[in-house]
Design an enzyme around this catalytic site. Structure first.
Site, PDB file in Angstrom:
ATOM      1  N   SER A 135      68.304  33.425  10.219  1.00 55.06           N
ATOM      2  CA  SER A 135      68.282  34.397   9.123  1.00 55.06           C
ATOM      3  C   SER A 135      67.141  34.139   8.146  1.00 55.06           C
ATOM      4  O   SER A 135      66.779  32.985   7.884  1.00 55.06           O
ATOM      5  CB  SER A 135      69.606  34.290   8.368  1.00 55.06           C
ATOM      6  N   GLU A 137      67.519  34.298   5.173  1.00 56.64           N
ATOM      7  CA  GLU A 137      68.132  33.514   4.080  1.00 56.64           C
ATOM      8  C   GLU A 137      67.689  32.055   4.145  1.00 56.64           C
ATOM      9  O   GLU A 137      67.713  31.351   3.138  1.00 56.64           O
ATOM     10  CB  GLU A 137      69.664  33.574   4.188  1.00 56.64           C
ATOM     11  N   TYR A 158      75.792  29.213   3.228  1.00 58.44           N
ATOM     12  CA  TYR A 158      75.497  29.989   4.452  1.00 58.44           C
ATOM     13  C   TYR A 158      74.092  29.646   4.966  1.00 58.44           C
ATOM     14  O   TYR A 158      73.903  29.351   6.144  1.00 58.44           O
ATOM     15  CB  TYR A 158      75.603  31.489   4.148  1.00 58.44           C
TER      16      TYR A 158
END
Ligand code: NAP
Ligand code: G4F
Length: 344
Positions: A135, A137, A158
């Site tokens: 990701s 992220e 996460y």
């Protein structure tokens, strides 16, 4: 012989689009579904095949990324040529509230599946390719634009878990010479996006406000910028990553970023509404550490995989709004009650 794929997270947004893509390419698709007290297969109902149908090409198995015995059993039953590890507790804000479960499903879950695959290959001599759903992220606070060489700076449990999963994947690739690739995908959305992610939360509200079912939309940080693409385009990138001649890591992104505020402008104006009349800021939706600006550089995927996203930002927003306007209209006909927007 047609190919076979195993997808974890088949009931999620990406799992549903990827299943459609692979079925259209002639694959037999095995999917991992976790047990739930209510049905969690809404996104794949349209491609579901009853177990009594002979020659079916979509086969679902109960398993969970937190349970290696079950994963091992599914792998040995499905005998996939390709594994797509999409399963995850994928909500960033929720990961601050459930950090341990997030780490278990995202980081250790990936390790469990990699280890099952390693043993399976060692015992059978089969060739299996593995796609890991990484990701943007993971880049977190790193300065944009981000590319495959940008150092990770995760800003949530996460994201930290996805970084761990990424490095497990790299380590297994190098240690055991396995075909394992990481996709570093920037945000991708669709009418099937989970309703607590900001884009879908907005387009659901637009539909409901238009239908007279909702008065207010409560949001957090409107200044965050994301590189938003269409999930249908991104599952094509996943597939291409596993068809490449060698295992490698690739970014999938549009190369264009917009703020949440710009998403609001585009979504509400599409149905001639002014979002400022409906949106209120609720600190409940702020994150302890925010990711301010994600902007991907997809040059490597374009050059090496021939992949490029087809859907523009405006087309994506309009597709989601149109779909949610239809959905809210159906809801209004069934039950014309207002929803409590703050609960979302
Ligand atoms: P999603 O809609 O939230 O789907 C997640 C899937 O994982 C669902 O099928 C879910 O099952 C399943 N799952 C959750 N916990 C599990 C567990 N313990 N064991 C087995 N399965 C489990 O996510 P998505 O948007 O499709 O994203 C797919 C993957 O890409 C995720 O790994 C996500 O973190 C990653 N990713 C997404 C984006 C994006 O913008 N969409 C960008 C980069 C990376 P239920 O249906 O039962 O909940
Ligand atoms: O839609 P979001 O929750 O997505 P986020 O955090 O970017 O994560 C998604 O994309 C990642 C890829 O970069 C995936 F890995 C991950 O699994 C997931 O699919 O939030 C986007 C932005 C954030 O800055 C958030 O603070 O929108 C801001 N936001 C503002 N108000 C809100 C809200 N986010 C949510 N979910 N809800 C709000 O009310």
């Amino acid at each position: 012989m047609s190919k076979s794929a195993l997808i974890t997270g088949i009931t999620g947004q990406d799992g549903s689009y990827l299943s459609e893509l692979l079925l259209a390419k002639g694959y037999t698709v095995h999917g991992i579904v976790r047990r739930s007290s209510s049905f969690n297969t809404a996104r794949i109902n349209h491609i579901y095949e009853d177990p009594h149908v002979s020659g079916r090409r979509l086969i679902l198995h109960y398993a969970d990324l937190t349970d290696s015995t079950g994963l091992r059993r599914v792998l040995e039953t499905a005998l996939p040529d390709e594994i797509y590890n999409l399963g995850a507790q994928s909500h960033v804000k929720v990961s601050f509230e459930n950090p341990e479960y997030t780490a278990d499903s995202v980081a250790v879950g990936t390790l469990r599946l990699l280890d099952c695959m390693r043993d399976h290959i060692e015992h059978t001599g089969r060739e299996v390719r593995f796609y890991q759903a990484g990701s943007s992220e993971m880049f977190g606070a790193a300065k944009p634009p981000q590319n495959e060489l940008t150092p990770f700076y995760p800003r949530s449990p996460y994201a930290v878990s996805k970084v761990a999963a990424h490095w497990y994947a790299v380590n297994y690739r190098e240690a055991y010479k396995l075909f394992i690739s990481n996709g570093l995908l920037f945000n991708h959305e669709s009418p099937r996006r989970g309703e607590t992610f900001v884009t879908r939360k907005i387009t659901r509200a637009v539909g409901r406000i238009k239908a007279g079912l909702q008065d207010k939309l409560f949001l957090g940080n409107l200044d965050a910028r994301r590189d938003w693409g269409f999930a249908g385009d991104y599952v094509e990138a996943m597939w291409r990553i596993l068809q490449h001649s060698e295992p490698d890591d690739f970014i999938a992104a549009t190369g264009e970023a917009h703020s949440v505020r710009e998403f609001l402008d585009e979504a509400f104006s599409h149905v001639n509404l002014d979002w400022q009349e409906y949106v209120e800021i609720d600190p409940l939706y702020f994150r302890p550490t925010e990711v301010d600006y994600l902007l991907g550089d997809p040059s490597k995927a374009r050059t090496k995989l021939g992949w490029r996203p087809k859907t523009t930002f405006r087309e994506l927003v309009q597709m989601m709004v149109d779909s949610d306007v239809r959905l809210a209209e159906e809801e209004r006909l069934i039950s014309p009650k207002k929803v409590v927007a703050a609960a979302r």
